[in-house]
Design a protein around this motif. Structure first.
Motif, PDB file in Angstrom:
ATOM      1  N   SER A 159      -4.135  -4.267   6.623  1.00  0.00           N
ATOM      2  CA  SER A 159      -2.962  -4.092   5.411  1.00  0.00           C
ATOM      3  C   SER A 159      -4.437  -5.101   4.389  1.00  0.00           C
ATOM      4  N   THR A 160      -4.154  -5.826   5.077  1.00  0.00           N
ATOM      5  CA  THR A 160      -4.898  -7.313   3.524  1.00  0.00           C
ATOM      6  C   THR A 160      -6.180  -6.495   2.816  1.00  0.00           C
ATOM      7  N   LYS A 161      -7.272  -6.630   4.001  1.00  0.00           N
ATOM      8  CA  LYS A 161      -8.274  -5.503   3.573  1.00  0.00           C
ATOM      9  C   LYS A 161      -8.377  -4.734   2.643  1.00  0.00           C
ATOM     10  N   ILE A 162      -7.272  -3.403   2.992  1.00  0.00           N
ATOM     11  CA  ILE A 162      -7.112  -2.711   2.084  1.00  0.00           C
ATOM     12  C   ILE A 162      -6.926  -3.253   1.069  1.00  0.00           C
ATOM     13  N   TYR A 221       6.717  -2.903  -6.515  1.00  0.00           N
ATOM     14  CA  TYR A 221       5.619  -3.398  -5.858  1.00  0.00           C
ATOM     15  C   TYR A 221       4.297  -2.817  -5.460  1.00  0.00           C
ATOM     16  N   LYS A 222       4.560  -1.166  -5.533  1.00  0.00           N
ATOM     17  CA  LYS A 222       3.348  -0.082  -5.128  1.00  0.00           C
ATOM     18  C   LYS A 222       1.850  -1.476  -5.931  1.00  0.00           C
ATOM     19  N   LEU A 223       1.083  -1.128  -4.986  1.00  0.00           N
ATOM     20  CA  LEU A 223      -0.509  -1.608  -5.568  1.00  0.00           C
ATOM     21  C   LEU A 223      -0.970  -0.444  -6.563  1.00  0.00           C
ATOM     22  N   ILE A 224      -1.572  -1.196  -7.853  1.00  0.00           N
ATOM     23  CA  ILE A 224      -1.841  -0.004  -8.050  1.00  0.00           C
ATOM     24  C   ILE A 224      -4.206  -0.538  -8.302  1.00  0.00           C
ATOM     25  N   PRO A 225      -4.192  -0.202  -8.299  1.00  0.00           N
ATOM     26  CA  PRO A 225      -6.664  -0.635  -7.909  1.00  0.00           C
ATOM     27  C   PRO A 225      -6.595  -0.667  -9.532  1.00  0.00           C
ATOM     28  N   LEU A 252       1.038  -1.046  -0.116  1.00  0.00           N
ATOM     29  CA  LEU A 252      -0.393  -0.010  -0.052  1.00  0.00           C
ATOM     30  C   LEU A 252       0.819   0.852   0.024  1.00  0.00           C
ATOM     31  N   SER A 253       2.006   1.438   0.843  1.00  0.00           N
ATOM     32  CA  SER A 253       2.663   2.497   0.545  1.00  0.00           C
ATOM     33  C   SER A 253       4.325   2.131  -0.200  1.00  0.00           C
ATOM     34  N   THR A 254       4.444   2.616  -0.485  1.00  0.00           N
ATOM     35  CA  THR A 254       6.588   2.471  -1.095  1.00  0.00           C
ATOM     36  C   THR A 254       6.747   3.328   0.386  1.00  0.00           C
ATOM     37  N   PHE A 255       8.587   2.524   0.330  1.00  0.00           N
ATOM     38  CA  PHE A 255       9.083   3.196   1.578  1.00  0.00           C
ATOM     39  C   PHE A 255       8.805   5.187   1.866  1.00  0.00           C
TER      40      PHE A 255
END
Ligand SMILES: Cc1cc2nc3c(=O)[nH]c(=O)nc-3n(C[C@H](O)[C@H](O)[C@H](O)COP(=O)(O)O)c2cc1C
Ligand SMILES: Nc1ncnc2c1ncn2[C@@H]1O[C@H](COP(=O)(O)OP(=O)(O)O)[C@@H](O)[C@H]1O
Length: 307
Positions: free
Chosen positions: A165-168, A217-221, A71-74
């Motif tokens: 975090s998994t739910k999000i 690795y950043k999640l794209i919706p 969900l977040s980059t460093f």
């Protein structure tokens, strides 16, 4: 906030109030813990210390599991932790070797010897050390021995928040940016650089800033069209954004592109942040650019009325 890569550069601080974890997303549940350690630090005239691990332990422990998205980059995470009042952020390089450290070693070497922890705050289900065996009960039984105060965020507190975090991640993967927003306590965001595309957008009256996100690795919706806000050079614009392969123009790879409302000018090479507010529709293949353009007029109307 001071950032330390590894424990070497860290010199113990007065009355360290410590927590540890990956804190991906810095969501509402994480924020409760951050708030708690700030309160304790204030009461004992101490300083807040957060120990986090990078890369994300799952990326190191299960390197073949290529589908983990964060969900977040460093950079996003450090910015949030700073906002939430962390004084010292220690990022421990998470390696195979580090993962073999027992919980007892972790407590002794990291929490006691290196950090001189005065109070440790952890969630009831938090585990650390090899095979995640270091539980709250174990710590509680030994805290006097270790000379630290222990504070647990109870199951009830954690469950009341009902956030993970998994739910999000699941919500974002299904386009449910509203659920993500309520769990994060802020809209989900993407950060990237505006790059050149095929320059078709301007020809149909909707120039679109193509956003390059360097962190794979950043999640794209989920693919689709969203009502968003976009921040460039400190100004916030209402905007609409498409994620997908653009079947109408026979696109082959996924792009993320935004049309900013009430903006004219050049955005190439600028840093842009987009904030997701509403899912508008699925991406579709239109018979012509003219038909796509008509839909974009509608999308703009919908987005404006929602934002
Ligand atoms: C809000 C929005 C919605 C879009 N919806 C679609 C769509 O449903 N189908 C599609 O093929 N392309 C869609 N696109 C992408 C357009 O095809 C794209 O903007 C156009 O190809 C221009 O891209 P370029 O200037 O980067 O070359 C959308 C773009 C935006 C900004
Ligand atoms: N309102 C706007 N929204 C998005 N981009 C805009 C806007 N106005 C101007 N631009 C500029 O136009 C570019 C997009 O035009 P476009 O024809 O779609 O080209 P490209 O295919 O290179 O993205 C953006 O990168 C930006 O520099």
């Amino acid at each position: 906030m001071k950032i330390y890569e590894g424990l070497e550069g860290f010199t113990p601080v007065k009355n360290a109030v410590v927590t540890s974890g990956t804190f991906d997303g810095v969501h509402f549940g994480h924020q409760k813990i951050l708030q708690r350690i700030r309160e304790i630090a204030r009461a004992c005239d101490g300083e807040t210390v957060l120990i986090t691990f990078w890369p994300h332990p799952r990326l190191v422990l299960y390197p073949n599991e290529h589908n983990l998205r964060l969900l977040s980059t460093f950079e996003e995470k450090t910015k949030l932790l700073r906002q939430f009042g962390i004084d010292h952020l220690i990022t421990i390089p998470f390696t195979q070797e580090f993962s073999q450290m027992s919980s007892e070693q972790f407590i002794k070497k990291v929490l006691i010897d290196s950090i001189k922890t005065r109070t440790l705050v952890i969630g009831y289900d938090h585990r650390f050390g090899k095979n995640r065996e270091g539980s709250f009960d174990y710590l509680k039984a030994n805290s006097a021995l270790f000379g630290l105060d222990l504070e647990e965020i109870s199951r009830q507190d954690v469950e009341e928040i009902a956030v993970s975090s998994t739910k999000i991640r699941k919500a974002l993967e299904s386009g449910d940016v509203k659920t993500a927003e309520s769990c994060l306590g802020r809209p989900y965001e993407l950060n990237g650089l505006v790059i050149k595309g095929q320059q078709i957008g301007r020809s149909i009256g909707f120039p679109t800033a193509n956003i390059h996100i360097p962190n794979d690795y950043k999640l794209i919706p989920k693919d689709g069209v969203y009502a968003v806000e976009a921040s460039v050079d400190g100004t916030l614009y209402k905007a609409m954004l498409n994620i997908g392969n653009r079947p109408t123009v026979d696109g082959t790879k996924k792009t993320v592109e935004a049309n900013l409302f009430d903006f004219q000018g050049d955005l190439y090479d600028k840093q842009i942040t987009v904030y997701f507010h509403e899912f508008l529709r699925e991406e579709r293949k239109f018979d012509s650019l003219e038909a796509l353009k008509e839909q974009l007029v509608q999308d703009q109307r919908s987005a404006r009325s929602l934002l």
